[in-house]
Design a protein around this motif. Structure first.
Motif, PDB file in Angstrom:
ATOM      1  N   SER A   1       5.316 -23.909 -24.635  1.00 29.73           N
ATOM      2  CA  SER A   1       5.814 -23.254 -25.844  1.00 29.73           C
ATOM      3  C   SER A   1       5.174 -21.873 -25.962  1.00 29.73           C
ATOM      4  CB  SER A   1       5.462 -24.090 -27.074  1.00 29.73           C
ATOM      5  OG  SER A   1       4.058 -24.058 -27.311  1.00 29.73           O
ATOM      6  N   ARG A   2       5.773 -21.022 -26.782  1.00 30.13           N
ATOM      7  CA  ARG A   2       5.189 -19.681 -26.975  1.00 30.13           C
ATOM      8  C   ARG A   2       3.846 -19.784 -27.681  1.00 30.13           C
ATOM      9  NH1 ARG A   2       8.437 -19.551 -24.089  1.00 30.13           N
ATOM     10  NH2 ARG A   2       6.506 -19.586 -22.896  1.00 30.13           N
ATOM     11  N   THR A   3       3.700 -20.771 -28.553  1.00 28.48           N
ATOM     12  CA  THR A   3       2.402 -20.981 -29.201  1.00 28.48           C
ATOM     13  C   THR A   3       1.346 -21.322 -28.153  1.00 28.48           C
ATOM     14  OG1 THR A   3       3.511 -21.819 -31.179  1.00 28.48           O
ATOM     15  CG2 THR A   3       1.158 -22.300 -30.953  1.00 28.48           C
TER      16      THR A   3
ATOM     17  N   ALA B   1      -1.961 -19.191 -27.087  1.00 28.48           N
ATOM     18  CA  ALA B   1      -3.279 -19.828 -27.159  1.00 28.48           C
ATOM     19  C   ALA B   1      -4.029 -19.691 -25.841  1.00 28.48           C
ATOM     20  CB  ALA B   1      -3.115 -21.306 -27.531  1.00 28.48           C
ATOM     21  N   VAL B   2      -3.326 -19.916 -24.735  1.00 33.20           N
ATOM     22  CA  VAL B   2      -3.951 -19.824 -23.412  1.00 33.20           C
ATOM     23  C   VAL B   2      -4.451 -18.411 -23.157  1.00 33.20           C
ATOM     24  CG1 VAL B   2      -3.472 -19.885 -20.935  1.00 33.20           C
ATOM     25  CG2 VAL B   2      -2.667 -21.749 -22.395  1.00 33.20           C
ATOM     26  N   ARG B   3      -3.604 -17.434 -23.416  1.00 34.03           N
ATOM     27  CA  ARG B   3      -3.964 -16.054 -23.080  1.00 34.03           C
ATOM     28  C   ARG B   3      -4.982 -15.469 -24.065  1.00 34.03           C
ATOM     29  NH1 ARG B   3      -0.436 -14.820 -19.049  1.00 34.03           N
ATOM     30  NH2 ARG B   3       1.694 -15.654 -19.137  1.00 34.03           N
ATOM     31  N   HIS B   4      -4.899 -15.883 -25.325  1.00 30.97           N
ATOM     32  CA  HIS B   4      -5.770 -15.303 -26.345  1.00 30.97           C
ATOM     33  C   HIS B   4      -7.149 -15.949 -26.389  1.00 30.97           C
ATOM     34  CE1 HIS B   4      -7.351 -14.999 -30.536  1.00 30.97           C
ATOM     35  NE2 HIS B   4      -6.977 -13.730 -30.391  1.00 30.97           N
ATOM     36  N   SER B   5      -7.179 -17.288 -26.384  1.00 33.88           N
ATOM     37  CA  SER B   5      -8.448 -17.986 -26.608  1.00 33.88           C
ATOM     38  C   SER B   5      -9.054 -18.599 -25.347  1.00 33.88           C
ATOM     39  CB  SER B   5      -8.257 -19.095 -27.653  1.00 33.88           C
ATOM     40  OG  SER B   5      -7.783 -18.560 -28.866  1.00 33.88           O
ATOM     41  N   GLY B   6      -8.216 -18.858 -24.345  1.00 35.69           N
ATOM     42  CA  GLY B   6      -8.713 -19.486 -23.120  1.00 35.69           C
ATOM     43  C   GLY B   6      -9.916 -18.799 -22.502  1.00 35.69           C
TER      44      GLY B   6
ATOM     45  N   TYR C   1       4.768 -21.729 -15.367  1.00 38.63           N
ATOM     46  CA  TYR C   1       4.536 -22.772 -16.371  1.00 38.63           C
ATOM     47  C   TYR C   1       4.394 -22.158 -17.756  1.00 38.63           C
ATOM     48  CZ  TYR C   1       2.033 -25.981 -19.393  1.00 38.63           C
ATOM     49  OH  TYR C   1       1.650 -26.726 -20.476  1.00 38.63           O
ATOM     50  N   LEU C   2       3.563 -21.123 -17.855  1.00 42.74           N
ATOM     51  CA  LEU C   2       3.311 -20.525 -19.163  1.00 42.74           C
ATOM     52  C   LEU C   2       4.560 -19.875 -19.760  1.00 42.74           C
ATOM     53  CD1 LEU C   2      -0.199 -18.876 -18.646  1.00 42.74           C
ATOM     54  CD2 LEU C   2       0.344 -20.872 -20.050  1.00 42.74           C
ATOM     55  N   THR C   3       5.358 -19.219 -18.923  1.00 41.07           N
ATOM     56  CA  THR C   3       6.491 -18.457 -19.451  1.00 41.07           C
ATOM     57  C   THR C   3       7.766 -19.266 -19.604  1.00 41.07           C
ATOM     58  OG1 THR C   3       7.006 -17.693 -17.197  1.00 41.07           O
ATOM     59  CG2 THR C   3       5.598 -16.277 -18.546  1.00 41.07           C
TER      60      THR C   3
END
Length: 331
Positions: free
Chosen positions: A259-261, A265-270, A253-255
């Motif tokens: 969207s890349r944004t 967001a998921v990987r950085h701030s989640g 789903y993520l890849t």
């Protein structure tokens, strides 16, 4: 992980439904799950009767009769049954069990539950001469029913606490097949794992998600966002995300779909949103019986804290916004 190391998944071809075809299953509790499972079992060729309280006080009696089931008092249904399938709410089970079920059980019957809470925590202590099992579909009654009608089913699990007959697990799996769960898959686990896993899920996944939604909504509104926009972002948008993740998995789903944004967001701030230390603490409290003790105490006092929280949340700005939002934008 090698697929051969995965737990056994039972499907239709692995389960013998004939274990139930010459038996009577008494469903005790004709609510959301009771109605769905009763109807599914009947359509699978199983003889199902319903046990209900006094027909003058319980609407479930009339509902079950309207659906074409033979309905008896709980005591009489237990006496007529080979399998007693209890689908009452957890806190209501002990009083009904000791008032209307326990004394009417006979050796060799199967006592079946949809959650192991009462047995695990000792609020119900079955006699030693009956099989004690559980079967739970992993979803609410209406979904269990609709999936069955669509020719599918809903994933589930079974467990055995007492195996007097030597066929307790086979009986539990047959119940699962009759309800439709082995169409997609059923796993075997222990009463403890099912109960504490379910309790943990409801605290962390359901509780965490709902409070995350509320907090996100409140922060956005406090900072000037339109209520309709805040509600859509905090509540509605999660539906499509979950459906996509369930269909393909988190990483695909993520890849490939997000969207890349969104992926960044998921990987950085989640991870900053999640308090893993508190999640571990809740897990330990669940396994140590603290959650069960708190819930049983709350219920015994008449649920004063729960009633207060219900009222507070029902009157919240987010719930009022939700009513207007669904009216204007649809369900």
């Amino acid at each position: 992980m090698n697929a051969t190391n995965f737990e056994k998944i039972y499907r239709d071809e692995d389960v013998n439904l004939e274990l139930l075809t010459d038996k009577v299953v008494a469903v005790i509790g004709y609510g959301s799950q009771g109605r769905a499972q009763s109807m599914n079992m009947r359509e699978s060729g199983i003889k199902v009767i319903v046990g209900a309280g006094d027909r003058h006080r319980h609407s479930s009696w009339d509902k079950a009769e309207a659906d074409g089931f033979e309905v008896y008092s709980i005591e009489e249904a237990v006496q007529k049954a080979d399998v007693v399938h209890i689908l009452l709410q957890d806190p209501a089970q002990p009083s009904v069990y000791y008032e209307s079920i326990h004394a009417h059980l006979r050796p060799g019957q199967t006592l079946s539950f949809a959650h192991g809470f009462a047995v695990l925590y000792g609020t119900i202590k079955p006699p030693k001469d009956v099989d004690v099992v559980l079967f739970v579909p992993n979803g609410p009654g209406p979904v269990t029913r609709q999936k069955y009608k669509d020719g599918s089913g809903i994933w589930g699990c079974v467990a055995v606490d007492q195996n007097i007959s030597g066929q307790a697990q086979e009986t539990a799996l047959a119940i699962a097949k009759a309800v439709g769960s082995t169409r997609v898959g059923v796993v075997v686990m222990t009463f403890q794992n099912e109960t504490e896993g379910d309790n943990y899920e409801e605290q962390v996944l359901y509780g965490g998600t709902i409070h995350l939604m509320r907090t996100m909504y409140n922060i956005m509104v406090k900072n000037g966002y339109p209520r309709s926009f805040a509600y859509a972002k905090a509540i509605r948008s999660i539906r499509s995300i979950i459906d996509d993740i369930d269909e393909v998995g988190i990483e695909p789903y993520l890849t490939s779909r997000a969207s890349r944004t969104c992926e960044f967001a998921v990987r950085h701030s989640g991870p900053r949103v999640i308090n893993e230390e508190e999640m571990e603490k809740i897990f330990e409290e669940t396994e140590n019986g603290i959650f069960a003790r708190n819930w049983l105490q709350e219920f015994s006092l008449g649920m004063p804290t729960l009633h207060r929280m219900r009222r507070t949340c029902a009157e919240s700005d987010m719930e009022q916004t939700g009513e207007i939002w669904r009216e204007k934008f649809g369900k």
